[in-house]
Write an enzyme that holds these catalytic residues in place. Structure first.
Site: not given
Ligand code: IMP
Ligand code: MG
Length: 183
Positions: A53, A107-108, A111, A139, A160, A167, A173
């Site tokens: 990402g 990081e992208d 979340d 977020k 989202f 993606d 992407r």
């Molecule tokens: P976390 O581990 O829940 O913080 O999520 C992190 C990863 O989930 C990110 O690096 C993204 O690759 C993916 N992700 C989380 N939210 C989104 C979104 O809204 N769109 C696309 N990918 C997401």
């Molecule tokens: Mg990611």
């Protein structure tokens, strides 16, 4: 340079609407790069990009940072479709020596924070001099782990998003702008 963004895009079965333009993204990246340049001058930071990402964000951030720095890449994953699956696996290993290094994880999106909550301890055992997180999106409402990103381009609501590296089941992407799902 970039053409006018499409107001909406359809990927698989869902339609996403324009949220953050490429120009807005570049503006924030320039600001973050300035901060990093000032903070890490003479420290030769090691940027560790989380694939897939963050590839586009990393490419633009790398071009905006002017100090001496190194770049490495890891692949972790916790998402399938629009739902977090709870599993994080390091597919691509980190070969670079992080001991004594100033590490900036790129990081992208942060979340739930699970990915970073799992990955940072893996880095800490290698005894880096410091660890910071630079993320395109954050977020805060979705956060379930104790993770505090240091450099954030944009805070978003609990929605989202796709584009600019992010993606929806592997599509989107390559979009230069960021789009969000409105249900
Ligand atoms: P976390 O581990 O829940 O913080 O999520 C992190 C990863 O989930 C990110 O690096 C993204 O690759 C993916 N992700 C989380 N939210 C989104 C979104 O809204 N769109 C696309 N990918 C997401
Ligand atoms: Mg990611």
């Amino acid at each position: 340079m970039t053409s006018k963004p499409e107001p909406s895009v359809t990927l698989h079965d869902k339609t996403f609407h324009l949220y953050i333009s490429h120009a807005q993204i570049q503006e924030r990246i320039t600001a973050i790069a300035k901060t990093i340049d000032a903070e890490y001058q003479g420290k030769r930071p090691l940027f560790i990009t989380v694939l897939n990402g963050a590839f586009m964000f990393a490419a633009d951030l790398a071009r905006a940072v002017t100090i001496d720095c190194e770049w490495a890449f890891v692949r972790l994953s916790s998402y399938q479709g629009t739902e977090s699956t709870g599993t994080v696996s390091q597919v691509l290993g980190l070969k670079d020596d992080v001991e004594g290094r100033h590490v900036i994880v790129v990081e992208d999106i942060v979340d739930s924070g699970r990915t970073m909550a799992n990955f940072l301890p893996e880095l800490e055992v290698e005894h880096p001099a410091s660890i910071a997180i630079a993320t395109l999106l954050f977020k805060p409402e979705a956060l379930k782990h104790e993770v505090q990103p240091d450099h954030v381009c944009f805070e978003t609501g609990n929605e989202f998003v796709v584009g600019y590296g992010l993606d929806y089941d592997e599509l989107g992407r390559n979009l230069p702008d960021i789009y969000r799902l409105q249900e």
